[in-house]
Write an enzyme that holds these catalytic residues in place. Structure first.
Site, PDB file in Angstrom:
ATOM      1  N   ASP A   1      28.002   5.838 -18.649  1.00 26.17           N
ATOM      2  CA  ASP A   1      27.236   6.995 -19.135  1.00 26.17           C
ATOM      3  C   ASP A   1      27.361   8.118 -18.102  1.00 26.17           C
ATOM      4  O   ASP A   1      28.359   8.170 -17.388  1.00 26.17           O
ATOM      5  CB  ASP A   1      25.785   6.581 -19.416  1.00 26.17           C
ATOM      6  CG  ASP A   1      25.162   7.438 -20.513  1.00 26.17           C
ATOM      7  OD1 ASP A   1      25.191   8.666 -20.379  1.00 26.17           O
ATOM      8  OD2 ASP A   1      24.644   6.880 -21.504  1.00 26.17           O
TER       9      ASP A   1
ATOM     10  N   HIS B   1      30.435   9.941 -18.182  1.00 28.74           N
ATOM     11  CA  HIS B   1      30.186  11.135 -18.992  1.00 28.74           C
ATOM     12  C   HIS B   1      29.967  12.398 -18.151  1.00 28.74           C
ATOM     13  O   HIS B   1      29.413  13.378 -18.624  1.00 28.74           O
ATOM     14  CB  HIS B   1      29.007  10.900 -19.936  1.00 28.74           C
ATOM     15  CG  HIS B   1      29.237   9.772 -20.909  1.00 28.74           C
ATOM     16  ND1 HIS B   1      28.319   9.395 -21.865  1.00 28.74           N
ATOM     17  CD2 HIS B   1      30.287   8.924 -21.072  1.00 28.74           C
ATOM     18  CE1 HIS B   1      28.793   8.367 -22.558  1.00 28.74           C
ATOM     19  NE2 HIS B   1      29.977   8.059 -22.088  1.00 28.74           N
TER      20      HIS B   1
END
Ligand SMILES: *[C@@H]1O[C@H](CO)[C@@H](O)[C@H](O)[C@H]1NC(C)=O
Ligand SMILES: *[C@@H]1O[C@H](CO)[C@@H](O)[C@H](O)[C@H]1NC(C)=O
Ligand SMILES: *[C@@H]1O[C@H](CO)[C@@H](O)[C@H](O)[C@H]1NC(C)=O
Ligand SMILES: *[C@@H]1O[C@H](CO)[C@@H](O)[C@H](O)[C@H]1NC(C)=O
Length: 394
Positions: free
Chosen positions: A219, A242
């Site tokens: 993430d 991310h």
């Protein structure tokens, strides 16, 4: 006595005082308090006892974790402490219990809270999150949310050096409600497809510094939530993951803004995003002011530069609304490298509150190192100087 002799005596007295103070700086060794470095005996109580004694000491104190692997469950290290100088020195590895429900039902694995003047040095925290991710990815309904591995909450003057965190159940590290936290040499690792394993999350905190760190997760590498101010991020490697993300912001109507964020000397490799600002397409009084992104290198990054103010996952509670988050004064300086998609620069700002004061200087991004990339800009105002590739925004 001669004046000379008195001087010599007082000199020795000073030295003796210094030596006895150093000797009194207490050290609490978890192994001496019953922890077993065998990776399977539950050592939680010994860790909590060592913390309580270090925190309860009226002298500067150290909690010491020698080499070896210690199995520990959820732990709260709470202050206020009796002294303003507690060191937690970890030469060993902490592993989570095999049964992921033990941590999974607690929100945190190690929660440091209400402390002032704590330094954590070294250590590996291995939460062994894979079994819980497997549960989540199988879309079973019986999976716990999972625990953040290290949370620093409502605290001041905390330093964390050379901590390794791998395979957290949820976020690896959270800094929430703090003032003056320094994170140096963090090493965070989880596979690219592990759900919600954000590297470092900062919110409602001021004067947080993240330096010299390497983060690869499933993430966000670093996520920045509401109320983060005077945040400094420097010399960080991100990816996969991310990217460095301000947001998601503006989920709530009343929300604190993000102000004065510096991100410099960062490398992104094989990441979904590089430098991102993201807000929900919902009414909010939140804002983002005064951000500097400087000296960033992108290698095969899907969205190297992105502002997305139309975030509406699952199209629930937000279709056809505009983000209330006001974005103003964001600088991109010296951003180079390759985009994995054609659109290397994307500013998709709020139709109600267009982005203002975006400046770009010496930006050179190509699409897979060969073809020119392109830019996509809606409701964004600003200017460019120096090299600007791709062009087309202002
Ligand atoms: C952290 O690690 C670096 C590199 O190994 C070392 O130079 C530094 O002294 C360490 N920091 C602390 C506080 O131990
Ligand atoms: C961070 O790394 C740089 C080298 O890139 C080094 O000069 C600096 O001392 C490090 N900072 C800390 C606080 O360890
Ligand atoms: C911005 O934050 C940095 C620390 O990250 C601080 O040194 C600086 O003084 C702040 N600037 C303003 C205008 O508050
Ligand atoms: C932009 O980057 C490409 C690829 O690295 C390079 O070939 C080109 O010379 C750069 N252009 C400018 C103007 O710096």
């Amino acid at each position: 006595m001669s004046k000379h002799l008195i001087q010599i005596l007082s000199y020795f007295l000073t030295i003796i005082t210094i030596i006895s103070t150093v000797a009194a700086a207490a050290s609490y060794n978890v192994k001496k308090l019953g922890a077993k470095p065998d990776g399977k005996t539950d050592s939680t109580n010994a860790f909590i006892t060592a913390w309580s004694r270090a925190c309860g000491s009226d002298q500067p104190a150290t909690m010491y974790v020698p080499r070896g692997t210690y199995m520990v469950g959820g732990m709260e290290f709470s202050g206020p402490c009796k002294n303003g100088d507690v060191t937690i020195r970890i030469d060993g590895t902490l592993v989570a219990p095999k049964n992921y429900f033990v941590l999974g039902k607690a929100k945190y694995w190690l929660r440091l809270q209400y402390v002032h003047g704590v330094t954590v040095v070294g250590g590996v925290m291995d939460a062994k999150g894979a079994a819980l991710w497997g549960c989540k990815l199988s879309s079973s309904k019986n999976c716990p949310d999972g625990a953040t591995s290290l949370a620093i909450i409502n605290s001041e003057d905390v330093k964390v050096y050379n901590l390794t965190s791998t395979n957290s159940q949820m976020f690896h590290i959270v800094i929430n409600g703090c003032n003056n936290v320094k994170m140096v040499g963090a090493n965070v690792m989880a596979p690219w497809n592990s759900p919600n394993t954000d590297g470092i999350h900062v919110q409602l905190s001021t004067e947080v510094t993240i330096l010299n760190s390497t983060i690869s997760t499933g993430d966000d590498c670093i996520s920045i939530g509401p109320g983060a101010t005077n945040l400094w991020i420097e010399n960080v490697n991100c990816g996969p993951g991310h990217g460095i993300s301000i947001g998601s912001l503006g989920k709530d109507l009343n929300e604190q803004g993000v102000r004065n964020v510096t991100v410099k000397r960062v490398n992104f490799k094989d990441a979904d995003n590089g430098l991102r600002i993201k807000s929900w397409a919902r009414p909010s009084n939140g804002f983002v002011n005064d951000v500097l992104f400087q000296n960033a290198m992108m290698t095969n990054v899907e969205n190297p530069i992105v502002i997305d103010q139309n975030y509406c996952p699952g199209l629930k509670n937000c279709p056809n609304q505009a983000s209330g988050v006001k974005i103003n004064n964001v600088k991109y300086e010296n951003v180079h490298g390759t985009s994995a998609t054609k659109v290397a620069v994307k500013f998709d700002c709020s139709k109600k509150y267009p982005c203002k004061g975006i400046t770009m200087q010496d930006v050179n991004l190509t699409f897979k190192n060969k073809v020119p990339a392109s830019a996509y800009c809606v409701n964004a105002g600003g200017k460019t100087s120096g090299v600007m590739k791709p062009t087309g925004c202002f």
